[in-house]
Design an enzyme around this catalytic site. Structure first.
Site, PDB file in Angstrom:
ATOM      1  N   ASP A 157       0.844  -1.203   0.000  1.00 22.56           N
ATOM      2  CA  ASP A 157       0.000   0.000   0.000  1.00 22.56           C
ATOM      3  C   ASP A 157       0.879   1.253   0.000  1.00 22.56           C
ATOM      4  OD1 ASP A 157       0.870  -0.144   2.620  1.00 22.56           O
ATOM      5  OD2 ASP A 157      -1.116   0.080   3.525  1.00 22.56           O
ATOM      6  N   SER A 158       2.204   1.044   0.056  1.00 15.94           N
ATOM      7  CA  SER A 158       3.145   2.150  -0.179  1.00 15.94           C
ATOM      8  C   SER A 158       2.952   2.730  -1.578  1.00 15.94           C
ATOM      9  CB  SER A 158       4.590   1.680   0.013  1.00 15.94           C
ATOM     10  OG  SER A 158       4.831   0.491  -0.715  1.00 15.94           O
ATOM     11  N   ASP A 191      -1.336  -6.096  -0.702  1.00 14.56           N
ATOM     12  CA  ASP A 191      -1.366  -5.480   0.626  1.00 14.56           C
ATOM     13  C   ASP A 191      -2.753  -4.901   0.896  1.00 14.56           C
ATOM     14  OD1 ASP A 191      -0.203  -4.718   2.976  1.00 14.56           O
ATOM     15  OD2 ASP A 191       1.011  -3.098   2.121  1.00 14.56           O
ATOM     16  N   LYS A 200      -1.347  -9.362   2.571  1.00 14.06           N
ATOM     17  CA  LYS A 200      -0.665  -8.929   3.796  1.00 14.06           C
ATOM     18  C   LYS A 200      -1.581  -7.944   4.511  1.00 14.06           C
ATOM     19  CE  LYS A 200       2.764  -5.738   3.910  1.00 14.06           C
ATOM     20  NZ  LYS A 200       2.147  -4.746   4.828  1.00 14.06           N
ATOM     21  N   GLU A 236      -1.824  -5.481   8.392  1.00 12.64           N
ATOM     22  CA  GLU A 236      -1.071  -4.945   9.528  1.00 12.64           C
ATOM     23  C   GLU A 236      -1.772  -5.250  10.851  1.00 12.64           C
ATOM     24  OE1 GLU A 236      -0.235  -0.781   8.931  1.00 12.64           O
ATOM     25  OE2 GLU A 236       0.622  -1.133   6.946  1.00 12.64           O
ATOM     26  N   GLU A 266       8.760  -4.392  10.890  1.00 10.02           N
ATOM     27  CA  GLU A 266       9.206  -3.088  10.368  1.00 10.02           C
ATOM     28  C   GLU A 266       9.688  -2.177  11.495  1.00 10.02           C
ATOM     29  OE1 GLU A 266       6.658  -1.289   7.459  1.00 10.02           O
ATOM     30  OE2 GLU A 266       7.702   0.633   7.545  1.00 10.02           O
TER      31      GLU A 266
END
Ligand code: KIV
Length: 267
Positions: A45-46, A84, A114, A116, A183
């Site tokens: 999602d970056s 993501d 993925k 978070e 991270e």
């Protein structure tokens, strides 16, 4: 054609060799990645920052993530492709989580997703895994929590925070994730978590002891003059390479040197 890497291949690498992960969001870069020896492509999602120019990852939508994932998978890379899950695509409910995770596989041909967080999203993780969608966890500095953290800060510093990180990692492993991104956590903490798990950890700003490393592609290629976090190593200086090419093009167009004879069509 390269053999397609599977989730099981990545899982089996634990303790046997380092896993190499990069982000990608488009087909041009994915073709270059495919020519190199990369194990996993994360459609992060970056993309919200790197491709869309936002200040953080909070604004990117499911539809945008599906679009970027499709751009990557259409080139049929040999690497495992992970989509993501964007902010609020899984935090809201277990049902939303399963439906949105499923979209990455159904509409965008990803092999895994993925997301978070650990214990606070554990029901979502279990439900997605139950739907036979492989899940990668993400702990430490989870960028979707930037406002809760009060900025992009190193996490899991201190004994209690380190213990909490490990508890969350073990909970994710129990819930069935096949790997966990760590991270921006101290290297010693990442080592302890890595040693405690049967599944691979993928570090970013988490030191050398993780089972693999991930970097944002544009960061490792040196495509920004302004953004360079401490943990990034630039393996190229593409900003200058691309700028020089553009300057040369502009000069030749203005001087009438381009297009030359060989670039013209005959009658
Ligand atoms: O969005 C992303 O690119 C990521 C990685 C950097 C871990 O989450």
């Amino acid at each position: 054609m390269k053999q397609k890497i599977s989730v099981a291949d990545i899982r089996e690498k634990k303790g046997k060799g380092r896993i190499v992960v990069v982000t990608s969001y488009d087909s041009t870069m994915t073709r270059i990645i495919d020519a190199a020896d990369i194990d996993v492509i994360l459609v992060g999602d970056s993309a919200g920052n790197v491709m869309a120019g936002r200040d953080n990852t909070l604004g990117i939508t499911m539809d945008e993530m599906i679009y970027h994932t499709q751009c990557v998978t259409r080139t049929k890379p040999g690497a495992l492709v992970i989509g993501d899950m964007p902010f609020l695509s899984y935090q809201t409910s277990v049902e939303d989580a399963v439906r949105n995770a499923g979209r990455f596989l159904k509409e965008a041909d990803a092999q895994a997703v993925k997301l978070e967080g650990g214990i606070r999203v554990i029901e979502q993780v279990k439900a997605i895994v139950r739907a036979d969608i492989p899940v990668m966890g993400h702990l430490g500095l989870t960028p979707q929590s930037v406002h809760a953290f009060g900025g992009f800060k190193v996490q899991a510093r201190g004994e209690q925070a380190a213990r909490l990180l490990k508890e969350n990692a073990l909970a994710l492993q129990d819930a069935g994730v096949f790997s966990i991104v760590l991270e921006c956590v101290p290297a010693t903490v990442a080592k302890d978590v890595t040693d405690s798990l049967d599944i691979p950890t993928i570090g970013i700003g988490a030191g050398p002891h993780c089972d693999g490393q991930v970097l944002v592609l544009q960061d490792l290629l040196g495509m920004s003059k302004t953004f360079k976090p401490k943990f990034v190593k630039q393996y190229a200086n593409l900003f200058d390479v691309i700028k020089e090419a553009l300057d040369a093009y502009a000069t030749e167009v203005r001087e009438g040197a381009y297009p030359a004879q060989e670039h013209c069509f005959k009658d």
